[in-house]
Design a protein around this motif. Structure first.
Motif, short mmCIF file in Angstrom:
data_model
loop_
_atom_site.label_atom_id
_atom_site.label_comp_id
_atom_site.label_asym_id
_atom_site.label_seq_id
_atom_site.Cartn_x
_atom_site.Cartn_y
_atom_site.Cartn_z
N CYS A 12 0.72 -1.25 -0.13
CA CYS A 12 -0.09 -0.10 -0.14
C CYS A 12 0.88 1.31 0.01
CB CYS A 12 -0.83 0.26 1.28
SG CYS A 12 -1.66 1.56 1.54
N LYS A 14 0.55 4.12 1.14
CA LYS A 14 0.32 4.78 2.38
C LYS A 14 0.89 4.28 3.40
CE LYS A 14 -3.68 8.09 2.10
NZ LYS A 14 -4.93 8.32 2.50
N CYS A 15 0.83 2.81 3.57
CA CYS A 15 1.21 2.20 5.08
C CYS A 15 2.22 1.23 4.63
CB CYS A 15 0.22 2.00 5.86
SG CYS A 15 -0.70 0.50 5.35
N ASN A 17 1.82 -2.03 3.94
CA ASN A 17 1.24 -2.99 4.20
C ASN A 17 1.48 -4.00 2.79
OD1 ASN A 17 -0.55 -5.03 5.06
ND2 ASN A 17 -2.49 -3.92 4.33
N CYS A 68 -7.28 -1.55 1.83
CA CYS A 68 -6.03 -1.70 2.57
C CYS A 68 -6.38 -2.13 4.15
CB CYS A 68 -5.05 -0.69 2.63
SG CYS A 68 -3.65 -1.06 4.01
N ASP A 70 -4.84 -2.07 6.88
CA ASP A 70 -4.28 -1.35 8.04
C ASP A 70 -4.78 -0.17 7.86
OD1 ASP A 70 -2.69 -3.40 8.86
OD2 ASP A 70 -1.06 -2.56 8.42
N CYS A 71 -4.69 0.53 6.78
CA CYS A 71 -4.96 2.01 6.66
C CYS A 71 -6.53 2.25 6.21
CB CYS A 71 -4.09 2.85 6.17
SG CYS A 71 -3.94 2.79 4.39
ZN ZN Z 1 -2.51 0.93 3.70
#
Ligand code: ZN
Length: 106
Positions: A12, A14-15, A17, A68, A70-71
């Motif tokens: 991902c 952003k994070c 993951n 995602c 996670d985020c």
């Molecule tokens: Zn993410």
């Protein structure tokens, strides 16, 4: 050096993951609304949202947004059902937008 032999992963943006693997790319020729996208045979660490019918360039499909885990960022969508015979190969596969995934462990 053994660590470098692992699978080439995408994460991902952003994070980071891990969500998919380079070896699972079925097609790189997909077009999303904001740019190119890749078709993957499967994805991990994602949450699939509610199904909905969408009229795409290639006909009617039942799709679901892919987030995602996670985020929560929307990374693409999953083809749940294709109604056109020629599009059936996409069923159960994931489209992830290129700008929303980053290379991890390459
Ligand atoms: Zn993410």
């Amino acid at each position: 050096m053994a660590d470098l032999a692992g699978p080439r992963l995408y994460g991902c943006y952003k994070c980071q993951n891990h969500v998919c693997c380079h070896d699972d790319i079925v097609s790189k020729a997909f077009q999303a609304s904001r740019g190119r996208a890749f078709l993957f045979s499967h994805a991990t660490n994602v949450v699939v949202g509610p199904k909905e019918d969408r009229h795409l360039i290639t006909g009617l499909h039942t799709v679901a947004d892919v987030h995602c885990c996670d985020c929560g960022e929307v990374l693409g969508w999953k083809y749940v059902k294709a109604y056109e015979e020629l599009q059936k190969y996409k069923e159960g596969k994931f489209v992830l937008e290129k700008f929303k995934i980053v290379k991890v462990n390459w």
